[in-house]
Write a protein that holds these residues in place. Structure first.
Motif, PDB file in Angstrom:
ATOM      1  N   TYR A   1      -4.721  36.942  39.251  1.00 27.90           N
ATOM      2  CA  TYR A   1      -4.681  38.283  39.838  1.00 27.90           C
ATOM      3  C   TYR A   1      -6.070  38.915  39.903  1.00 27.90           C
TER       4      TYR A   1
ATOM      5  N   PHE B   1       4.153  36.314  45.490  1.00 19.83           N
ATOM      6  CA  PHE B   1       3.408  37.481  45.965  1.00 19.83           C
ATOM      7  C   PHE B   1       2.584  37.040  47.171  1.00 19.83           C
TER       8      PHE B   1
ATOM      9  N   TRP C   1       6.332  41.129  47.593  1.00 21.50           N
ATOM     10  CA  TRP C   1       6.477  40.548  46.254  1.00 21.50           C
ATOM     11  C   TRP C   1       7.963  40.398  45.964  1.00 21.50           C
TER      12      TRP C   1
ATOM     13  N   PHE D   1       9.089  45.098  48.108  1.00 24.40           N
ATOM     14  CA  PHE D   1       9.185  44.731  46.695  1.00 24.40           C
ATOM     15  C   PHE D   1      10.643  44.469  46.384  1.00 24.40           C
TER      16      PHE D   1
ATOM     17  N   TRP E   1       0.502  45.294  41.879  1.00 26.47           N
ATOM     18  CA  TRP E   1       0.701  45.563  43.310  1.00 26.47           C
ATOM     19  C   TRP E   1      -0.229  46.677  43.763  1.00 26.47           C
ATOM     20  N   GLN E   2      -0.236  47.805  43.030  1.00 30.75           N
ATOM     21  CA  GLN E   2      -1.098  48.914  43.437  1.00 30.75           C
ATOM     22  C   GLN E   2      -2.564  48.615  43.102  1.00 30.75           C
TER      23      GLN E   2
ATOM     24  N   GLY F   1       4.875  47.126  53.065  1.00 28.42           N
ATOM     25  CA  GLY F   1       5.074  46.302  51.884  1.00 28.42           C
ATOM     26  C   GLY F   1       6.542  46.219  51.515  1.00 28.42           C
TER      27      GLY F   1
ATOM     28  N   ILE G   1       0.241  38.359  50.520  1.00 26.55           N
ATOM     29  CA  ILE G   1      -0.500  39.457  51.142  1.00 26.55           C
ATOM     30  C   ILE G   1      -1.143  38.934  52.413  1.00 26.55           C
TER      31      ILE G   1
ATOM     32  N   GLN H   1       4.119  44.120  37.324  1.00 24.69           N
ATOM     33  CA  GLN H   1       4.030  43.794  38.750  1.00 24.69           C
ATOM     34  C   GLN H   1       3.736  45.033  39.594  1.00 24.69           C
TER      35      GLN H   1
ATOM     36  N   ASP I   1       9.413  45.204  35.200  1.00 24.05           N
ATOM     37  CA  ASP I   1       8.462  45.209  36.315  1.00 24.05           C
ATOM     38  C   ASP I   1       7.206  46.070  36.193  1.00 24.05           C
TER      39      ASP I   1
ATOM     40  N   SER J   1       2.314  43.266  52.499  1.00 22.61           N
ATOM     41  CA  SER J   1       2.444  42.595  51.205  1.00 22.61           C
ATOM     42  C   SER J   1       3.927  42.473  50.878  1.00 22.61           C
TER      43      SER J   1
ATOM     44  N   CYS K   1      -3.448  46.133  46.114  1.00 28.10           N
ATOM     45  CA  CYS K   1      -3.152  46.567  47.486  1.00 28.10           C
ATOM     46  C   CYS K   1      -3.270  48.072  47.697  1.00 28.10           C
TER      47      CYS K   1
END
Length: 386
Positions: A134, A249, A154, A236, A194-195, A234, A251, A190, A187, A152, A198
Motif C-alpha cells: 500500500y 483493490f 475495493w 466499496f 482507500w482515502q 468508487g 484503481i 481498508q 474495515d 476505484s 485515493c
C-alpha cells in the motif's frame, strides 16, 4: 529520555498483544510500566504475567494521576477511544489509540481539537500503512505515474465470521457495545487506506443489510458508491457473510490500472495517457499500448510493532508519524456517511450532517440488545470528560 515509559488502558486482545510486544523488546526504546483495566480477571492475569515493575490499576483517575508513564496506548471498546484520548492528552501524556478513532465524528472532532492544542505525539494504530504494497500504491498515485484517478473498486469480503464469533462477546455487533458492524470492526484499515491513496469523495450512496447473514443488529453486508470532485467514482463492497471471500483493490487512472490482490501489486501501464490517445488517435478502433508490470514492493510489513516504533521515535526524536491520530477521522467519516446514507435511503454529501448522524445513532443505541440486557449506558457527551 532514553526510553519511553508506556501505560496501556485495556488489556484484552489488542492491549495484551501490545504489552507482550513491548516486554519482548520488539519496541527497543519503550518499556511497559503500567496497565489499567476494569476487569478483575484481566487484572489478575496481569499480576501473574507482568513483573513487579508494571503497576496495576483498577481506577482510571489513579492511573492518569500516577505519572508512572510518559505515553498511553488506548485499547478499549470503540466508544471510549475519544473520551480516554482527551483525558490522556489533557494529563500531558503522548497518546496512541486503537482503530477506529471512535464511533461518531462529533466525538472524534473534539478529540482532534484537544490533540492539536497539545504538544504531545498523538497516533492511531493504522498498522496497514506499514504494508509495502500500500505504501508503493500511494507512491505511484502521488507521483502522478497512474495519472488522474477515474475509478476505484475495493471488494473486501474475506472477513467471514460465523455466528459463534459474535456470540462470544455480548458487546459485539451491537449499536450500544460496538457502534457498528463490519464497517466499524473489520474495515477501518481498508477505509483508511482507500482515502489515504485515493482521497476523500464528495458524496456517498450506500446500501447495507443489518443482520443479513447473522443474528446481529448491525451491518454485515455493504455496497457503497462514491463520487469525487474530479468526476471519478468508487465502489466499496464488504461483508462478513461470504465464503470464500475476496480482497481485491483496483484503481484505474488516466495512465493505466493498478490491482492489488494476494499481496501483489500489478500495474497495467499505458505508454501514453488515455486522454492523449483518445484525442490524437485517428484509426477508428484502437487502444493505447499497455505494459503489464509486476511492481516490486520491497520492505518489511512491520504492522503493529512498526506503528509503535514509529510513535516512540516521534516522541524521542520529533520524526513525522506514519499514522497521525488526527487522520483517524477520515476513515470514520466514510463509515458514518455510509451508515447515514443507508439509514436515510439517500445520497450523503461530505462533510455530512454530524448532528443528524448522532441522532440516528442514538435511536439505535436506545434500542440495542446490549443496552437492554446489561443495562449499561453509552456516554455520548465527550465534552463532559474535560
Amino acid at each position: 529520555m532514553e526510553k519511553v515509559r508506556i501505560g496501556i488502558i485495556g488489556i484484552g486482545g489488542m492491549g495484551t498483544g501490545h504489552a507482550k510486544n513491548i516486554i519482548a523488546g520488539k519496541v527497543p526504546h519503550a518499556e511497559l510500566t503500567a496497565v489499567f483495566d476494569i476487569s478483575a480477571e484481566r487484572l489478575e492475569w496481569a499480576k501473574q504475567n507482568f513483573s513487579d515493575k508494571v503497576k496495576i490499576f483498577d481506577d482510571v483517575d489513579a492511573f492518569f494521576q500516577s505519572k508512572a508513564f510518559d505515553a498511553v496506548i488506548i485499547a478499549t471498546l470503540h466508544y471510549d477511544h475519544p473520551v480516554l484520548a482527551i483525558q490522556a492528552l489533557n494529563h500531558g501524556y503522548h497518546t496512541m489509540i486503537e482503530k477506529p478513532a471512535g464511533v461518531y465524528t462529533k466525538a472524534v472532532s473534539e478529540m482532534n481539537e484537544v490533540a492539536l492544542q497539545s504538544d504531545k505525539v498523538f497516533g492511531i494504530m493504522y498498522n496497514q500503512r506499514t504494508n509495502p504494497v500500500y505504501r508503493k500504491l500511494k507512491e505511484l498515485i502521488d507521483s502522478g505515474e497512474l495519472g488522474e484517478i477515474k475509478r476505484s473498486i475495493w471488494i473486501i469480503t474475506n472477513w467471514y465470521r460465523p455466528q459463534s464469533y459474535y456470540d462470544a462477546r455480548e458487546w459485539r455487533a451491537t449499536w450500544a457495545g460496538e457502534g457498528g458492524g463490519v464497517l466499524l470492526n473489520q474495515d477501518p484499515h481498508q477505509l483508511d487506506l482507500w482515502q489515504w491513496t485515493c482521497g476523500m469523495p464528495k458524496r456517498v450512496r450506500s446500501f447495507m443489510s443489518f443482520g443479513k447473514y447473522h443474528d446481529i443488529e448491525v451491518e454485515d453486508d455493504v455496497t457503497t458508491h462514491v463520487e469525487y470532485e474530479n468526476g471519478a467514482t468508487g465502489l466499496f463492497v464488504t461483508s462478513t457473510g461470504e465464503a470464500p471471500g475476496t480482497n481485491r483493490f483496483e484503481i484505474t487512472g488516466d495512465r493505466g490500472k493498478i490491482v492489488i490482490e494476494d499481496d501483489k501489486l500489478t500495474f497495467w501501464r499505458l505508454r501514453v495517457s488515455e486522454r492523449e490517445f483518445n484525442r490524437d488517435f485517428k484509426g477508428g478502433f484502437g487502444s493505447p499500448e499497455c505494459w503489464k508490470c509486476e511492481i516490486p514492493t520491497p520492505g518489511e510489513n512491520t504492522q503493529h510493532v512498526g506503528i509503535l516504533n514509529d510513535w516512540v521515535n516521534a516522541i524521542l526524536h520529533g520524526t513525522q508519524l506514519i499514522a497521525p491520530g488526527i487522520e483517524g477521522i477520515k476513515g470514520l467519516s466514510l463509515s458514518n456517511a455510509m451508515h447515514l446514507s443507508a439509514w436515510t435511503d439517500s445520497w450523503v454529501d461530505l462533510p455530512f450532517d454530524e448532528n443528524l448522524f448522532y441522532e440516528k445513532l442514538k435511536e439505535r443505541i436506545d434500542n440495542s440488545t446490549f443496552k437492554k440486557t446489561t443495562g449499561k449506558e453509552v456516554t455520548l457527551d465527550v465534552a463532559g470528560t474535560h
